[in-house]
Design a protein around this motif. Sequence first.
Motif, short mmCIF file in Angstrom:
data_model
loop_
_atom_site.label_atom_id
_atom_site.label_comp_id
_atom_site.label_asym_id
_atom_site.label_seq_id
_atom_site.Cartn_x
_atom_site.Cartn_y
_atom_site.Cartn_z
N LYS A 39 -9.99 5.57 0.50
CA LYS A 39 -8.77 5.25 1.23
C LYS A 39 -7.96 6.53 1.39
CE LYS A 39 -5.46 1.49 1.23
NZ LYS A 39 -6.07 0.68 2.27
N ILE A 44 -2.48 5.12 1.40
CA ILE A 44 -2.08 4.69 0.05
C ILE A 44 -0.56 4.83 -0.10
CG2 ILE A 44 -2.26 5.19 -2.42
CD1 ILE A 44 -5.15 6.13 -1.89
N GLU A 47 1.24 2.07 1.63
CA GLU A 47 1.11 0.77 0.97
C GLU A 47 1.91 0.70 -0.33
OE1 GLU A 47 -2.67 -1.21 0.85
OE2 GLU A 47 -3.32 -0.16 2.66
N CYS A 48 2.26 1.85 -0.87
CA CYS A 48 3.03 1.88 -2.13
C CYS A 48 4.54 1.96 -1.91
CB CYS A 48 2.58 3.06 -2.99
SG CYS A 48 0.95 2.85 -3.71
N LYS A 72 -1.52 7.96 -7.19
CA LYS A 72 -2.67 7.26 -7.78
C LYS A 72 -2.21 6.27 -8.84
CE LYS A 72 -5.32 11.05 -8.54
NZ LYS A 72 -6.51 11.85 -8.86
N SER A 74 0.77 4.80 -8.97
CA SER A 74 1.44 3.70 -8.25
C SER A 74 0.42 2.75 -7.64
CB SER A 74 2.33 4.25 -7.13
OG SER A 74 3.33 5.05 -7.66
N TRP A 75 -0.64 3.31 -7.06
CA TRP A 75 -1.69 2.51 -6.43
C TRP A 75 -2.39 1.66 -7.48
CZ3 TRP A 75 -2.86 0.63 -2.00
CH2 TRP A 75 -4.15 0.20 -1.72
N ARG A 78 -0.10 -1.13 -8.48
CA ARG A 78 -0.02 -2.10 -7.39
C ARG A 78 -1.24 -3.03 -7.43
NH1 ARG A 78 -1.81 -2.92 -2.27
NH2 ARG A 78 -0.32 -3.70 -0.75
#
Length: 107
Positions: A39, A44, A47-48, A72, A74-75, A78
């Motif tokens: 991704k 990313i 989306e965060c 990373k 945060s992803w 999530r």
Amino acid sequence: SKPMSGLKLRSNIMQLICRTCLKMHKEKYDIFQHSENNKLVADIIMECVPIKIHKNDDFPIHICNNCLEKVKTSWDFRLSAIESDVKLHNFYKARNNPETPNKLQCS
């Protein structure tokens, strides 16, 4: 020719700084080319956090290593929160159905 040189300087600075912290770093990654788990980093980030990133917006296209690590984390958070929410909903659906074993799957 002063306005033109100011514009050029701004555009050069945009190539040197991180998109997310606006600091200069030696180690940086192109958010439109660097991927994490197949991704793009730009996707990313969007989306965060509630920001829009467009390739031709003249904003910085790089992210520093510090910010990449934060993205990373945060992803991962999530994805973990979404996965847990799905498990909880499935657990409560199953709990209300007498034919389903009453077991919460934790990982």
